[in-house]
Design an enzyme around this catalytic site. Structure first.
Site, mmCIF file in Angstrom:
data_model
loop_
_atom_site.group_PDB
_atom_site.id
_atom_site.type_symbol
_atom_site.label_atom_id
_atom_site.label_comp_id
_atom_site.label_asym_id
_atom_site.label_seq_id
_atom_site.Cartn_x
_atom_site.Cartn_y
_atom_site.Cartn_z
ATOM 1 N N GLY A 12 0.826 -1.205 0.000
ATOM 2 C CA GLY A 12 0.000 0.000 0.000
ATOM 3 C C GLY A 12 0.859 1.254 0.000
ATOM 4 N N ASP A 13 0.211 2.406 -0.199
ATOM 5 C CA ASP A 13 0.906 3.701 -0.197
ATOM 6 C C ASP A 13 1.961 3.808 -1.290
ATOM 7 O OD1 ASP A 13 -0.550 4.349 2.135
ATOM 8 O OD2 ASP A 13 0.863 3.128 3.276
ATOM 9 N N GLU A 14 1.713 3.164 -2.402
ATOM 10 C CA GLU A 14 2.680 3.200 -3.514
ATOM 11 C C GLU A 14 2.511 4.460 -4.363
ATOM 12 O OE1 GLU A 14 0.392 0.795 -3.174
ATOM 13 O OE2 GLU A 14 1.396 -1.104 -2.748
ATOM 14 N N GLY A 15 1.446 5.205 -4.090
ATOM 15 C CA GLY A 15 1.174 6.392 -4.914
ATOM 16 C C GLY A 15 0.063 6.134 -5.925
ATOM 17 N N LYS A 16 -0.840 5.213 -5.561
ATOM 18 C CA LYS A 16 -1.941 4.870 -6.472
ATOM 19 C C LYS A 16 -2.826 6.065 -6.774
ATOM 20 C CE LYS A 16 -3.380 1.637 -3.678
ATOM 21 N NZ LYS A 16 -2.240 1.530 -2.769
ATOM 22 N N LYS A 18 -2.261 9.283 -7.032
ATOM 23 C CA LYS A 18 -1.745 10.166 -8.068
ATOM 24 C C LYS A 18 -1.870 9.531 -9.450
ATOM 25 C CE LYS A 18 2.128 11.523 -10.551
ATOM 26 N NZ LYS A 18 3.448 12.064 -10.776
ATOM 27 N N ALA A 39 -8.259 3.186 3.280
ATOM 28 C CA ALA A 39 -7.366 3.656 2.220
ATOM 29 C C ALA A 39 -7.053 5.134 2.432
ATOM 30 C CB ALA A 39 -8.026 3.468 0.868
ATOM 31 N N GLY A 40 -5.912 5.549 1.915
ATOM 32 C CA GLY A 40 -5.579 6.964 1.998
ATOM 33 C C GLY A 40 -4.899 7.350 0.707
ATOM 34 N N HIS A 41 -5.585 8.136 -0.108
ATOM 35 C CA HIS A 41 -5.023 8.520 -1.397
ATOM 36 C C HIS A 41 -4.832 10.032 -1.424
ATOM 37 C CE1 HIS A 41 -6.753 4.598 -3.291
ATOM 38 N NE2 HIS A 41 -5.663 4.392 -2.604
ATOM 39 N N THR A 42 -3.588 10.433 -1.634
ATOM 40 C CA THR A 42 -3.287 11.861 -1.628
ATOM 41 C C THR A 42 -3.166 12.352 -3.062
ATOM 42 O OG1 THR A 42 -2.040 11.493 0.395
ATOM 43 C CG2 THR A 42 -1.684 13.596 -0.719
ATOM 44 N N ARG A 144 -22.854 -13.493 6.605
ATOM 45 C CA ARG A 144 -24.239 -13.327 6.131
ATOM 46 C C ARG A 144 -25.153 -12.629 7.127
ATOM 47 N NH1 ARG A 144 -24.041 -19.460 4.045
ATOM 48 N NH2 ARG A 144 -23.481 -19.665 6.218
ATOM 49 N N GLN A 224 -4.942 -0.246 -0.783
ATOM 50 C CA GLN A 224 -3.908 -1.073 -0.118
ATOM 51 C C GLN A 224 -3.009 -1.705 -1.191
ATOM 52 O OE1 GLN A 224 -7.403 -1.809 1.204
ATOM 53 N NE2 GLN A 224 -6.984 0.043 2.335
ATOM 54 N N ARG A 303 0.292 7.500 10.973
ATOM 55 C CA ARG A 303 1.345 6.620 11.510
ATOM 56 C C ARG A 303 2.606 6.693 10.659
ATOM 57 N NH1 ARG A 303 -1.294 0.861 11.592
ATOM 58 N NH2 ARG A 303 -2.193 1.636 9.642
HETATM 59 P P1 2SA Z 1 -7.133 -2.734 8.175
HETATM 60 O O1 2SA Z 1 -7.442 -1.429 8.855
HETATM 61 O O2 2SA Z 1 -7.873 -3.890 8.780
HETATM 62 O O3 2SA Z 1 -7.275 -2.694 6.691
HETATM 63 O O4 2SA Z 1 -5.577 -2.992 8.517
HETATM 64 C C1 2SA Z 1 -4.974 -4.229 8.181
HETATM 65 C C2 2SA Z 1 -3.590 -4.037 7.595
HETATM 66 O O5 2SA Z 1 -3.695 -3.320 6.354
HETATM 67 C C3 2SA Z 1 -2.880 -2.164 6.400
HETATM 68 N N1 2SA Z 1 -3.507 -1.055 5.684
HETATM 69 C C4 2SA Z 1 -2.813 -0.133 5.024
HETATM 70 N N2 2SA Z 1 -1.508 -0.069 4.690
HETATM 71 C C5 2SA Z 1 -1.107 1.042 4.023
HETATM 72 N N3 2SA Z 1 -1.925 2.110 3.714
HETATM 73 C C6 2SA Z 1 -3.230 2.052 4.048
HETATM 74 N N4 2SA Z 1 -4.001 3.154 4.006
HETATM 75 C C7 2SA Z 1 -3.637 4.368 4.794
HETATM 76 C C8 2SA Z 1 -2.653 5.196 4.006
HETATM 77 C C9 2SA Z 1 -3.107 3.905 6.142
HETATM 78 C C10 2SA Z 1 -2.853 4.944 7.228
HETATM 79 O O6 2SA Z 1 -2.821 5.254 2.800
HETATM 80 O O7 2SA Z 1 -1.709 5.766 4.542
HETATM 81 O O8 2SA Z 1 -3.176 6.131 7.127
HETATM 82 O O9 2SA Z 1 -2.331 4.518 8.275
HETATM 83 C C11 2SA Z 1 -3.737 0.876 4.681
HETATM 84 N N5 2SA Z 1 -4.963 0.503 5.075
HETATM 85 C C12 2SA Z 1 -4.805 -0.692 5.695
HETATM 86 C C13 2SA Z 1 -2.780 -1.831 7.893
HETATM 87 O O10 2SA Z 1 -1.670 -0.993 8.171
HETATM 88 C C14 2SA Z 1 -2.659 -3.205 8.476
HETATM 89 O O11 2SA Z 1 -1.339 -3.669 8.317
HETATM 90 MG MG MG Z 2 -2.262 5.153 0.991
#
Ligand code: 2SA
Ligand code: MG
Length: 425
Positions: A12-16, A18, A39-42, A144, A224, A303
């Site tokens: 996750g956070d690879e820059g999707k 953008k 999810a967090g998309h900037t 269910r 993710q 985080r």
């Molecule tokens: P969850 O909340 O049940 O989906 O968490 C399970 C694991 O999935 C990871 N996870 C993520 N990892 C990276 N980016 C994500 N989105 C946000 C971002 C995360 C943030 O884009 O920065 O703001 O902290 C994301 N969503 C879920 C999570 O860290 C757990 O390892």
């Molecule tokens: Mg992200």
């Protein structure tokens, strides 16, 4: 351009966000198919920064239709808050540009409670979830007993469904010595939020079918990354949905034939937020430097992300399980100025070489990377818009990564800015 599926090729956070925004200029419809407001998309557009969690990244572009597919878990309160926040930034969300699948699962306050209670109780075994209730909501879907978006339309039948749901949740809460959820209070909350959500509801599979037949281009936006996939990721340190490209079909109600090109997004290094194995993690000054230069903090939770060198073993594996046709490599500029850059090309475990991630968690934690070391480059790649503007060493790095991951690099992103993107092929 055919339809495109965008998926994360790491954790996750690879820059999707953008890349989806950049591609959405050439698309008519942008669909999310899994995950939720974890999810967090900037998006950086001119001098404006948009941080999206639940809404597809296409919503910030005028004239695009954004769809939240059935595979997404929707927290109605988070949805409304995000719509209102965007309105404050001048982006109007209406039924014209947003539709939500009637059969999408809802995230309720009791899901968030359970997510947080479990994490607090887990001690060292914490997954490091975003605490948004994602896992418990998917559990109820598969069990269910979930409340779905459609149910917001029918106050008359909500009672029976809430009863079934609370039979399960209140049994757990009693066991944990927590206060039970009141049926009447939950129904009142749902009825209060319903008028703000119901206007967006639609039969989105049918809508997608019509759009497809009309020759409109569809962009599927993953959240993710593949290493967080419930089946293919570093289980149990994963999210609770399938994040690979095949899920774009199931999670939006179309067939695999509609998906087109699968674009995997990978950073030129690796990050992970939350707990779990991370073979190339750097617990040193280099890791700190990468994190600072790359602004590696969670979009949703703030985080600090763990940082490490590029892991070609993982991305090669992901390219295969996620069905990736090409990679968009992002944040190359973060590596500018390093005298040496390392890439993991294999693992060693108990004297044996592995060219894939072992399946067991213990083995995943114990593997040691086999490194290849590259000479760095001192010039800046930030903001480069042409291949020929890149320093020779940077080109060499990208070309070598292509070979190692057995997948072409089709796009290169050199800054968060929309236009700082190089199309390679
Ligand atoms: P969850 O909340 O049940 O989906 O968490 C399970 C694991 O999935 C990871 N996870 C993520 N990892 C990276 N980016 C994500 N989105 C946000 C971002 C995360 C943030 O884009 O920065 O703001 O902290 C994301 N969503 C879920 C999570 O860290 C757990 O390892
Ligand atoms: Mg992200």
């Amino acid at each position: 351009m055919a339809n495109v599926v965008v998926v994360g090729a790491q954790w996750g956070d690879e820059g999707k966000g953008k890349i989806v925004d950049w591609l959405s200029e050439r698309a008519d419809v942008v669909v999310r198919f899994q995950g939720g407001h974890n999810a967090g998309h900037t998006l950086v557009i001119g001098d404006k920064v948009y941080k999206l969690s639940l809404l597809p990244s296409g919503v910030v572009r005028p004239g695009k239709l954004a769809i939240i597919g059935n595979g997404v878990v929707v927290d109605p309160w988070a949805l409304v808050a995000e719509i209102e926040k965007l309105a404050g930034q001048g982006v109007a969300i209406t039924r014209e540009n947003l539709r939500i699948a009637e059969n999408a699962t809802l995230i309720l306050p009791c899901h968030r409670d359970l997510d947080q209670i479990r994490e607090e109780a887990a001690g060292d075994g914490k997954i490091g979830t975003t605490g948004r209730g994602i896992g418990p909501a998917y559990e109820d879907k598969v069990g269910r007993r979930a409340i779905r978006a459609q149910d917001l339309r029918n106050p008359a039948t909500l009672g029976v469904k809430v009863d079934r749901l609370l039979l399960h949740h209140n049994a757990i809460r009693r066991g944990l010595g927590r206060e039970e959820v009141s049926k009447d209070a939950l129904i009142a909350e749902l009825n209060a939020i319903a008028p703000k959500v119901v206007p967006y509801l639609d039969v989105t599979w049918e809508l997608l079918d019509q759009e497809r037949k009309a020759g409109r281009r569809i962009l599927f936006e993953g959240a993710q990354g593949a290493l967080l996939d419930i089946d293919h990721g570093t289980y149990p340190f994963v999210t609770s949905s399938n994040t690979v490209a095949a899920q774009a079909a199931t999670g939006s109600g179309t067939g695999p034939g509609s998906l087109g090109f699968v674009l995997g997004i990978a950073k030129a290094y690796t990050t992970r937020v939350g707990a779990g194995p991370f073979p190339t993690e750097l617990n040193d000054e280099i890791g700190e430097t990468i994190g600072q230069r790359g602004h590696e903090f969670g979009t949703v939770t703030g985080r600090k992300r763990r940082c490490g060198w590029f892991d070609a073993v993982l991305v090669r594996q992901v390219a295969k399980v996620a069905g990736i046709d090409g990679i968009a490599l992002t944040k190359l500029d973060v590596l500018d100025g390093f005298s040496e850059i390392k890439v993991c090309v294999g693992y060693r475990l108990d004297g044996e070489r592995f060219n894939r991630l072992p399946t067991g968690l213990n083995a995943q934690k114990r593997v040691e990377p086999i490194w290849e070391t590259f000479e760095g480059w001192s010039q800046s790649t930030a903001g480069a818009r042409r291949w020929k503007d890149l320093p020779a060493q940077a080109v060499k790095y990208v070309r070598h990564i292509e070979e190692l991951i057995e997948c072409p690099v089709t796009l290169l992103s050199t800054s968060p800015e929309r236009d700082d993107t190089i199309l390679m092929k």
